[in-house]
Write a protein that holds these residues in place. Sequence first.
Motif, PDB file in Angstrom:
ATOM      1  N   ILE A   1      17.918   7.281 -27.662  1.00 48.64           N
ATOM      2  CA  ILE A   1      18.126   5.901 -28.393  1.00 48.64           C
ATOM      3  C   ILE A   1      18.319   4.884 -27.231  1.00 48.64           C
ATOM      4  O   ILE A   1      17.509   3.952 -27.280  1.00 48.64           O
ATOM      5  CB  ILE A   1      19.465   5.596 -29.316  1.00 48.64           C
ATOM      6  N   VAL A   2      19.054   5.034 -26.252  1.00 48.60           N
ATOM      7  CA  VAL A   2      19.309   4.417 -25.010  1.00 48.60           C
ATOM      8  C   VAL A   2      18.874   4.922 -23.725  1.00 48.60           C
ATOM      9  O   VAL A   2      19.565   5.804 -23.262  1.00 48.60           O
ATOM     10  CB  VAL A   2      20.771   3.984 -24.959  1.00 48.60           C
ATOM     11  N   ALA A   3      17.596   4.725 -23.449  1.00 48.56           N
ATOM     12  CA  ALA A   3      17.268   5.633 -22.198  1.00 48.56           C
ATOM     13  C   ALA A   3      17.457   5.168 -20.877  1.00 48.56           C
ATOM     14  O   ALA A   3      17.743   5.964 -19.839  1.00 48.56           O
ATOM     15  CB  ALA A   3      15.575   5.539 -22.293  1.00 48.56           C
TER      16      ALA A   3
ATOM     17  N   SER B   1      23.130  -3.596 -17.752  1.00 47.80           N
ATOM     18  CA  SER B   1      22.294  -4.742 -18.161  1.00 47.80           C
ATOM     19  C   SER B   1      23.282  -5.809 -18.692  1.00 47.80           C
ATOM     20  O   SER B   1      24.623  -5.948 -18.496  1.00 47.80           O
ATOM     21  CB  SER B   1      21.589  -4.136 -19.514  1.00 47.80           C
ATOM     22  N   LEU B   2      22.678  -6.956 -19.312  1.00 45.69           N
ATOM     23  CA  LEU B   2      23.582  -7.990 -19.572  1.00 45.69           C
ATOM     24  C   LEU B   2      23.702  -8.014 -21.043  1.00 45.69           C
ATOM     25  O   LEU B   2      23.710  -9.034 -21.900  1.00 45.69           O
ATOM     26  CB  LEU B   2      22.783  -9.305 -19.014  1.00 45.69           C
ATOM     27  N   THR B   3      23.817  -6.746 -21.725  1.00 41.04           N
ATOM     28  CA  THR B   3      23.768  -6.628 -23.040  1.00 41.04           C
ATOM     29  C   THR B   3      25.186  -7.178 -23.710  1.00 41.04           C
ATOM     30  O   THR B   3      26.025  -7.184 -22.898  1.00 41.04           O
ATOM     31  CB  THR B   3      24.068  -5.036 -23.380  1.00 41.04           C
ATOM     32  N   ASP B   4      24.931  -8.032 -24.789  1.00 41.67           N
ATOM     33  CA  ASP B   4      25.961  -8.577 -25.267  1.00 41.67           C
ATOM     34  C   ASP B   4      26.435  -7.775 -26.339  1.00 41.67           C
ATOM     35  O   ASP B   4      25.915  -7.375 -27.287  1.00 41.67           O
ATOM     36  CB  ASP B   4      25.284  -9.969 -26.391  1.00 41.67           C
ATOM     37  N   SER B   5      27.962  -7.349 -26.020  1.00 40.38           N
ATOM     38  CA  SER B   5      28.250  -6.114 -26.747  1.00 40.38           C
ATOM     39  C   SER B   5      28.585  -6.539 -27.953  1.00 40.38           C
ATOM     40  O   SER B   5      28.472  -5.674 -29.099  1.00 40.38           O
ATOM     41  CB  SER B   5      29.545  -5.780 -25.859  1.00 40.38           C
ATOM     42  N   LEU B   6      28.804  -7.901 -28.417  1.00 37.31           N
ATOM     43  CA  LEU B   6      28.991  -8.449 -29.691  1.00 37.31           C
ATOM     44  C   LEU B   6      27.827  -8.335 -30.492  1.00 37.31           C
ATOM     45  O   LEU B   6      27.892  -7.898 -31.812  1.00 37.31           O
ATOM     46  CB  LEU B   6      29.567  -9.813 -29.802  1.00 37.31           C
ATOM     47  N   ALA B   7      26.688  -8.799 -29.941  1.00 38.87           N
ATOM     48  CA  ALA B   7      25.235  -8.680 -30.696  1.00 38.87           C
ATOM     49  C   ALA B   7      24.987  -7.110 -30.867  1.00 38.87           C
ATOM     50  O   ALA B   7      24.553  -6.864 -31.874  1.00 38.87           O
ATOM     51  CB  ALA B   7      24.435  -9.527 -29.731  1.00 38.87           C
ATOM     52  N   LEU B   8      25.264  -6.450 -29.784  1.00 35.42           N
ATOM     53  CA  LEU B   8      24.888  -5.006 -30.045  1.00 35.42           C
ATOM     54  C   LEU B   8      25.691  -4.182 -31.219  1.00 35.42           C
ATOM     55  O   LEU B   8      25.144  -3.670 -31.985  1.00 35.42           O
ATOM     56  CB  LEU B   8      25.161  -3.964 -28.845  1.00 35.42           C
ATOM     57  N   ARG B   9      26.910  -4.519 -30.968  1.00 36.61           N
ATOM     58  CA  ARG B   9      27.823  -4.011 -32.113  1.00 36.61           C
ATOM     59  C   ARG B   9      27.336  -4.500 -33.515  1.00 36.61           C
ATOM     60  O   ARG B   9      27.094  -3.562 -34.557  1.00 36.61           O
ATOM     61  CB  ARG B   9      29.237  -4.454 -31.992  1.00 36.61           C
ATOM     62  N   GLU B  10      26.875  -5.812 -33.733  1.00 37.11           N
ATOM     63  CA  GLU B  10      26.469  -6.346 -34.933  1.00 37.11           C
ATOM     64  C   GLU B  10      25.006  -5.757 -35.366  1.00 37.11           C
ATOM     65  O   GLU B  10      24.887  -5.452 -36.575  1.00 37.11           O
ATOM     66  CB  GLU B  10      26.349  -7.835 -34.919  1.00 37.11           C
TER      67      GLU B  10
ATOM     68  N   LYS C   1      16.694   3.030 -32.612  1.00 35.22           N
ATOM     69  CA  LYS C   1      15.987   2.797 -31.391  1.00 35.22           C
ATOM     70  C   LYS C   1      14.973   1.586 -31.702  1.00 35.22           C
ATOM     71  O   LYS C   1      14.908   0.461 -31.048  1.00 35.22           O
ATOM     72  CB  LYS C   1      15.250   3.798 -30.722  1.00 35.22           C
ATOM     73  N   ASP C   2      14.061   1.884 -32.710  1.00 30.05           N
ATOM     74  CA  ASP C   2      13.167   0.688 -33.029  1.00 30.05           C
ATOM     75  C   ASP C   2      13.876  -0.448 -33.522  1.00 30.05           C
ATOM     76  O   ASP C   2      13.498  -1.557 -33.313  1.00 30.05           O
ATOM     77  CB  ASP C   2      12.350   1.259 -34.446  1.00 30.05           C
ATOM     78  N   HIS C   3      15.074  -0.149 -34.344  1.00 27.92           N
ATOM     79  CA  HIS C   3      15.792  -1.407 -34.686  1.00 27.92           C
ATOM     80  C   HIS C   3      16.364  -2.116 -33.753  1.00 27.92           C
ATOM     81  O   HIS C   3      16.303  -3.403 -33.547  1.00 27.92           O
ATOM     82  CB  HIS C   3      16.987  -0.992 -35.655  1.00 27.92           C
ATOM     83  N   LEU C   4      16.663  -1.502 -32.665  1.00 28.30           N
ATOM     84  CA  LEU C   4      17.361  -2.379 -31.533  1.00 28.30           C
ATOM     85  C   LEU C   4      16.328  -2.798 -30.855  1.00 28.30           C
ATOM     86  O   LEU C   4      16.423  -4.183 -30.296  1.00 28.30           O
ATOM     87  CB  LEU C   4      18.252  -1.225 -30.684  1.00 28.30           C
ATOM     88  N   LEU C   5      15.099  -2.255 -30.524  1.00 30.71           N
ATOM     89  CA  LEU C   5      14.029  -3.125 -29.703  1.00 30.71           C
ATOM     90  C   LEU C   5      13.596  -4.231 -30.525  1.00 30.71           C
ATOM     91  O   LEU C   5      13.365  -5.322 -30.014  1.00 30.71           O
ATOM     92  CB  LEU C   5      12.927  -2.144 -29.712  1.00 30.71           C
ATOM     93  N   ARG C   6      13.496  -3.954 -31.955  1.00 30.02           N
ATOM     94  CA  ARG C   6      13.340  -5.258 -32.861  1.00 30.02           C
ATOM     95  C   ARG C   6      14.037  -6.430 -32.579  1.00 30.02           C
ATOM     96  O   ARG C   6      13.873  -7.538 -32.728  1.00 30.02           O
ATOM     97  CB  ARG C   6      12.923  -4.906 -34.168  1.00 30.02           C
ATOM     98  N   GLU C   7      15.349  -6.029 -32.260  1.00 27.28           N
ATOM     99  CA  GLU C   7      16.276  -6.980 -32.243  1.00 27.28           C
ATOM    100  C   GLU C   7      16.466  -7.390 -31.010  1.00 27.28           C
ATOM    101  O   GLU C   7      17.404  -8.373 -30.606  1.00 27.28           O
ATOM    102  CB  GLU C   7      17.496  -6.405 -32.947  1.00 27.28           C
ATOM    103  N   GLY C   8      15.624  -7.018 -29.884  1.00 29.70           N
ATOM    104  CA  GLY C   8      15.592  -7.574 -28.655  1.00 29.70           C
ATOM    105  C   GLY C   8      16.348  -6.960 -27.626  1.00 29.70           C
ATOM    106  O   GLY C   8      16.511  -7.373 -26.520  1.00 29.70           O
ATOM    107  N   PHE C   9      16.955  -5.842 -27.618  1.00 28.92           N
ATOM    108  CA  PHE C   9      17.887  -5.071 -26.767  1.00 28.92           C
ATOM    109  C   PHE C   9      16.710  -4.290 -25.957  1.00 28.92           C
ATOM    110  O   PHE C   9      15.426  -3.639 -26.227  1.00 28.92           O
ATOM    111  CB  PHE C   9      18.777  -4.161 -27.580  1.00 28.92           C
ATOM    112  N   VAL C  10      17.292  -4.347 -24.731  1.00 27.73           N
ATOM    113  CA  VAL C  10      16.446  -3.471 -23.719  1.00 27.73           C
ATOM    114  C   VAL C  10      17.085  -1.957 -23.339  1.00 27.73           C
ATOM    115  O   VAL C  10      18.235  -1.926 -23.420  1.00 27.73           O
ATOM    116  CB  VAL C  10      16.469  -4.054 -22.243  1.00 27.73           C
TER     117      VAL C  10
END
Lengths: 429, 183
Positions: free
Chosen positions: B104-106, B111-120, B173-182
């Motif tokens: 999922i997370v290769a 990174s500057l991942t927004d943990s709140l956004a990731l959680r949501e 993984k697809d979902h996270l990519l669609r939501e703009g996560f690297v």
Amino acid sequence: MKREEFLRALSDLDESIIAEAAAARLTPKKNKRMLVFSLAACLTLILLAIPIGIMIGAASTVSIVTTATPSTAKTPQTAENPKASVLDTPGATIFENDGSFKTDDGQGSSGGLSYDLNGEQTLAWAKQVKEENEAVLGIIKNYTSVLVPDGKAYYRVTAMEITVLEDFSGTERETVTAVYASRYEWDLHHYIPASEYTIGKATNRANDTITENFGVRIDMFETALKCTKKHSESYPYAALFLLKDAKDTDLAIEENTYHLSDYADYVLDACLDYEPDFDAFGLITIGIPFIFSANLIREVFLNELSVYRSYATFKNEYEDFDNHTALAFNIPKFHNFRSYEVDSVFSETLFTKNQDAKLAVNPGYRWVVTVDGREYVITRFDIQNTEPFISLHLDIGPDFSQDQEITDKIRLNIYGSENNLLCYANLSN
Amino acid sequence: MDYKRIIALFFERNEEGIKAARQKYNRYLESIAQKMLASKEEAEECVSDTYLAAWNSIPPNKPDSLMAYLVKLTRNLSLDRLDKQNAKKRKTETLLLMEEIAEIVASEQDSLTDSLALREAINRFLKQLPKEKRVLFMRRYFFFDIVEEIAKAEKVSESKIKTTLYRIRLNLKDHLLREGFVV
């Protein structure tokens, strides 16, 4: 994003999600195999329902039978004769519970189990199941599963042609091809499923979908389809399935639904990858008409052997030793040799239990190779177990000249103790 | 004791609350920590730290589900310890799980991942899954349950579990990519 970040994020999920999972961990689950089992039972009844439905009087339903079973349908049911029977497949080998074999004569009496079921009730029940499950009714016209070596791993590619029906009247909507692939990897002891791919409806988007999304090689796919076609010519049989969640023309397989691929895999797993705690053989013999299981087992068996035909490197060289001529084949090594030993159906094992895969000829059986139509008795087998291939050397009678040019077909026939052809495999490339 | 009563004791700053929580959840929490850390001693310490963390955070927090709250704490504390373990110390099962997560997370990059956004985003993904799959995902990646164990509990084959997890991972993984996560 790092993996650790991802793991941390999971810790902060909604408490409702965590609580739900925590509670589920503490609660034993109902037996899913029973669901499969129920589906098998459902299929049984639907299989039974169609010929019964025909008898009940809807003339249009005749088309189901002619379409679904290029062979024949059994003697119709009547109210006086409430025993339902199953679809026929003349010529098919029928494996009985006691391990014996016989050939279905297509006359409606040799194969299959009988069920004391009233036809109308069965049909009504099948309709109810269909409605409750929002299912689409489909007929599997052809089905095949081939094994494709890929280094030390292999793929099992299953292809099936399914005719989707509008309803129980038998009106056909369309025929689609669905393909399903599983990758198995060697883990030092046995092959384990590593991943599975649903290739989905292959009629018009096969190539791109397969290569881009699933990485399954086109040649595997094509071979699977080819085998499907071939098998349909040789062994026509049909089955009815409720394809749950199959919407419109899209038969993309949802992993949560039990339809063909799951079902077929369960059966295949039972045949190929015997697990002591796995009751799929019960599923075969109890849950679905025996004739179908017999076919499926037979298909499996032939498909295993078809690996020789389709993928074995036929070295095309003949070695002379012990005054016999040996044909050498490289066969991808699978655990399947082992599985035949433990299958109750194959109680008179064709293969030994030796993990080195020494092939044994059962004293009661006769293995024969035909080359261009002429029979040569196999006098000795020799197996060399070299991962990931097994080299199979078939010593054939001295009357086979090593100078003989093989122009066409090489076929392996296995005859039973009564000189009945149990099964065969084409070995030619 | 009812969990609401236990929370009430925490609010009253009554240490009987810790005792009651320990009585009710200790075994469960220890089993989770032990799964992640592969060490009984470390698991015990981790669970003790859990009660302390709960004591320090309730109030002001007032969890809807005390069990879920404690599980989260235990898991986070276990992850802390896991971070400190070097790869050699980690048990094979954990390494295997990390490999699955790598699907999922290769990336291994900070990174500057927004943990709140990731959680949501993960919340949204899980909520749209059927319950069965959601629970399966959670069992494996939240609770670190091993596949064999899940298969036994769910009474399905291991291959079925592996396949379903594999598909969920791909979809996530697809979902996270669609939501703009690297990823």
